[in-house]
Design an enzyme around this catalytic site. Structure first.
Site, PDB file in Angstrom:
ATOM      1  N   ASN A 129     -37.160  -3.580   2.806  1.00  0.00           N
ATOM      2  CA  ASN A 129     -37.643  -2.228   3.044  1.00  0.00           C
ATOM      3  C   ASN A 129     -37.842  -1.966   4.532  1.00  0.00           C
ATOM      4  OD1 ASN A 129     -40.072  -2.677   4.361  1.00  0.00           O
ATOM      5  ND2 ASN A 129     -41.139  -2.980   2.462  1.00  0.00           N
ATOM      6  N   HIS A 144     -33.921   3.207  -2.634  1.00  0.00           N
ATOM      7  CA  HIS A 144     -34.805   2.047  -2.793  1.00  0.00           C
ATOM      8  C   HIS A 144     -35.744   2.233  -3.974  1.00  0.00           C
ATOM      9  CE1 HIS A 144     -34.278  -0.532   0.951  1.00  0.00           C
ATOM     10  NE2 HIS A 144     -33.320   0.366   0.982  1.00  0.00           N
ATOM     11  N   GLY A 162     -36.716   1.531 -11.385  1.00  0.00           N
ATOM     12  CA  GLY A 162     -36.355   2.884 -11.770  1.00  0.00           C
ATOM     13  C   GLY A 162     -36.944   3.914 -10.813  1.00  0.00           C
ATOM     14  N   ASP A 170     -39.357   6.004  -9.953  1.00  0.00           N
ATOM     15  CA  ASP A 170     -40.726   6.218 -10.413  1.00  0.00           C
ATOM     16  C   ASP A 170     -41.710   6.312  -9.247  1.00  0.00           C
ATOM     17  OD1 ASP A 170     -40.624   3.684  -9.436  1.00  0.00           O
ATOM     18  OD2 ASP A 170     -41.656   2.738 -11.118  1.00  0.00           O
ATOM     19  N   ARG A 173     -32.540   7.306   1.729  1.00  0.00           N
ATOM     20  CA  ARG A 173     -32.688   5.859   1.565  1.00  0.00           C
ATOM     21  C   ARG A 173     -33.926   5.511   0.735  1.00  0.00           C
ATOM     22  NH1 ARG A 173     -34.121   1.684   5.899  1.00  0.00           N
ATOM     23  NH2 ARG A 173     -33.547  -0.271   4.891  1.00  0.00           N
ATOM     24  N   SER A 187     -42.409   4.281  -7.082  1.00  0.00           N
ATOM     25  CA  SER A 187     -43.140   3.043  -6.772  1.00  0.00           C
ATOM     26  C   SER A 187     -42.967   2.676  -5.300  1.00  0.00           C
ATOM     27  CB  SER A 187     -42.699   1.898  -7.676  1.00  0.00           C
ATOM     28  OG  SER A 187     -41.306   1.764  -7.657  1.00  0.00           O
ATOM     29  N   ASP A 225     -20.097  13.880   5.444  1.00  0.00           N
ATOM     30  CA  ASP A 225     -18.690  14.165   5.146  1.00  0.00           C
ATOM     31  C   ASP A 225     -18.042  12.885   4.616  1.00  0.00           C
ATOM     32  OD1 ASP A 225     -18.518  12.514   7.335  1.00  0.00           O
ATOM     33  OD2 ASP A 225     -17.873  14.082   8.726  1.00  0.00           O
ATOM     34  N   VAL A 265     -35.464  -0.205  -7.683  1.00  0.00           N
ATOM     35  CA  VAL A 265     -36.572  -1.107  -7.973  1.00  0.00           C
ATOM     36  C   VAL A 265     -37.462  -0.439  -9.012  1.00  0.00           C
ATOM     37  CG1 VAL A 265     -38.516  -2.389  -7.028  1.00  0.00           C
ATOM     38  CG2 VAL A 265     -36.488  -2.039  -5.628  1.00  0.00           C
ATOM     39  N   GLU A 310     -44.062  -2.225  -2.533  1.00  0.00           N
ATOM     40  CA  GLU A 310     -42.662  -2.429  -2.179  1.00  0.00           C
ATOM     41  C   GLU A 310     -42.451  -2.214  -0.684  1.00  0.00           C
ATOM     42  OE1 GLU A 310     -40.446   0.086  -4.846  1.00  0.00           O
ATOM     43  OE2 GLU A 310     -41.416  -0.868  -6.548  1.00  0.00           O
ATOM     44  N   HIS A 312     -23.725   6.296   3.297  1.00  0.00           N
ATOM     45  CA  HIS A 312     -23.656   5.723   4.644  1.00  0.00           C
ATOM     46  C   HIS A 312     -22.772   6.545   5.579  1.00  0.00           C
ATOM     47  CE1 HIS A 312     -25.229   1.413   3.559  1.00  0.00           C
ATOM     48  NE2 HIS A 312     -26.159   2.335   3.564  1.00  0.00           N
ATOM     49  N   THR A 313     -22.419   7.736   5.186  1.00  0.00           N
ATOM     50  CA  THR A 313     -21.784   8.657   6.132  1.00  0.00           C
ATOM     51  C   THR A 313     -22.838   9.211   7.102  1.00  0.00           C
ATOM     52  OG1 THR A 313     -20.412  10.623   6.358  1.00  0.00           O
ATOM     53  CG2 THR A 313     -22.020  10.663   4.589  1.00  0.00           C
ATOM     54  N   PRO A 353     -29.376  -4.071  -3.531  1.00  0.00           N
ATOM     55  CA  PRO A 353     -28.133  -4.694  -3.074  1.00  0.00           C
ATOM     56  C   PRO A 353     -28.313  -5.203  -1.645  1.00  0.00           C
ATOM     57  CG  PRO A 353     -27.790  -2.392  -3.757  1.00  0.00           C
ATOM     58  CD  PRO A 353     -29.257  -2.633  -3.729  1.00  0.00           C
TER      59      PRO A 353
HETATM   60  C1  LIG Z   1     -42.555   1.283   6.112  1.00  0.00           C
HETATM   61  C2  LIG Z   1     -43.171  -0.006   5.819  1.00  0.00           C
HETATM   62  O1  LIG Z   1     -44.232  -0.063   5.233  1.00  0.00           O
HETATM   63  N1  LIG Z   1     -42.491  -1.097   6.205  1.00  0.00           N
HETATM   64  C3  LIG Z   1     -42.983  -2.438   5.989  1.00  0.00           C
HETATM   65  C4  LIG Z   1     -41.852  -3.289   5.388  1.00  0.00           C
HETATM   66  O2  LIG Z   1     -42.180  -4.670   5.433  1.00  0.00           O
HETATM   67  C5  LIG Z   1     -42.544  -5.175   6.714  1.00  0.00           C
HETATM   68  C6  LIG Z   1     -42.775  -6.662   6.679  1.00  0.00           C
HETATM   69  O3  LIG Z   1     -42.578  -7.285   5.456  1.00  0.00           O
HETATM   70  C7  LIG Z   1     -43.807  -4.471   7.211  1.00  0.00           C
HETATM   71  O4  LIG Z   1     -44.200  -4.980   8.462  1.00  0.00           O
HETATM   72  C8  LIG Z   1     -43.486  -2.993   7.329  1.00  0.00           C
HETATM   73  O5  LIG Z   1     -44.647  -2.309   7.716  1.00  0.00           O
END
Ligand SMILES: CC(=O)N[C@H]1CO[C@H](CO)[C@@H](O)[C@@H]1O
Ligand SMILES: *[C@@H]1O[C@H](CO)[C@@H](O)[C@H](O)[C@H]1NC(C)=O
Length: 329
Positions: free
Chosen positions: A100, A71, A77, A79, A67, A81, A255, A75, A94, A199-200, A169
């Protein structure tokens, strides 16, 4: 020097500058499977061994790392980030953006990076670590494997705005929106269906599937098996954080059961079920994957390689980070 002599110098010089500028821009993202063969021949085995031990200790680290890679790539590319802490006044992390929430696995990437820095200091980018670790995550849970294209660089900026509003998305997106979103990154409808097969494995919080299982009338939307809607409404009674597996049959096995869930109208998120049952031409592809795990495995691997090539925006300053959470100073 006469003006005409100067002009005769100037033109080749300008052409040379244009050539150099364009190769520099492209060169940043020219990837190859053998990128570290000379500079860090142990890179792939180090990533693999850390992933194997972390996934053996906690299987949920496999979907978590996969995941992170999604992500990251969607966002700015691929990289790295997504890995940056909000450590400077110049950009927002991010990690702090809303979608996130519950991103995990940062410490796995840190552990891999620290193992790599010893034999190969300042060599292997965090973006490449994510790409390799994702491949290994899939394979460790019984999924396909593939050759990872390498040579990504880590960006020196993150983009919280894009992570929040624009690029990822949404779990409630409809098919039109999903196809458009993937197309922005050069991914077609087949890639969308194949990559959704990630998502399996893994799970989502009620917060992200409640709209689907309650619907507008509390009974669940259209295109949902009523007994599945009821089951997940029960899960949601524990609150917004209540987790449910994406694939209820084999939640920790990579699977093709995810597609059988979709055919049974038991996809967890709206954005999962949108791929099937709306009479779109993608129904046929979902059915094909549900029947033939090999075809899914092949298309998934192909789509992962394609997604892994999404470049950072032109002009983004890049480097090989020494610590995945921080830009180099
Ligand atoms: C893993 C991480 O840093 N998650 C953050 C995602 O955003 C929320 C709130 O906007 C934060 O509280 C989390 O720590
Ligand atoms: C998909 O969602 C968009 C934006 O919310 C909306 O404009 C569009 O009509 C929807 N498409 C379908 C087929 O429901």
């Amino acid at each position: 020097m006469s003006p005409s002599r100067i002009a005769s110098w100037l033109v080749p010089l300008m052409i040379l500058c244009v050539i150099l500028a364009s190769t520099a821009a492209k060169g940043d993202h020219r990837l190859s499977v053998s990128y570290y063969d000379k500079t860090c021949p142990s890179a792939q085995s180090i990533v693999q061994s850390v992933m194997a031990s972390r996934v053996a200790a906690d299987q949920t680290m496999a979907p978590a790392v996969l995941r992170l890679f999604f992500h990251d790539c969607f966002v700015n590319g691929c990289d790295a980030s997504v890995l940056l802490d909000d450590a400077t006044p110049f950009f927002k992390s991010e990690k702090d953006a809303e979608p996130n929430d519950s991103l995990r696995g940062f410490d796995v990437i840190d552990e891999i990076k620290s193992h790599l820095e010893h034999p190969c200091p300042a060599t292997v980018s965090c973006a490449d670590i994510l790409a390799l670790a994702s491949r290994d995550a899939v394979a460790l849970l019984g999924g396909p494997t593939w050759n990872v294209q390498l040579g990504r660089k880590d960006s020196r900026g993150a983009n919280k705005y894009a992570a929040e509003e624009k690029d990822l998305p949404s779990p409630t997106a409809n098919l039109t929106e999903l196809i458009a979103k993937f197309a922005e990154f050069g991914l077609d409808a087949t890639d969308l269906v194949a990559l959704s097969g990630a998502h399996t494995i893994g799970s989502a919080r009620c917060h992200h599937y409640k709209e689907r299982v309650y619907g507008y009338d509390g009974q669940g939307g259209a295109n949902i098996d009523p007994s599945f809607a009821e089951l997940r409404r029960q899960t949601c009674q524990a609150g917004d954080d209540a987790r449910a597996p994406f694939d209820e049959q084999t939640p920790m096995r990579f699977d093709n059961a995810y597609y059988r869930d979709l055919v049974a109208r038991r996809g967890l998120l709206t954005s999962d079920q949108e791929l099937y049952g709306c009479g779109s031409p993608l129904d046929h592809l979902v059915e094909r994957y549900s029947e033939d795990g090999e075809v899914f495995a092949r298309d998934f691997a192909k789509a992962m390689v394609k997604m892994g090539k999404i470049p950072p925006p032109p002009g983004m300053p890049v480097e090989v980070r020494l610590t995945c959470r921080k830009i180099n100073y």
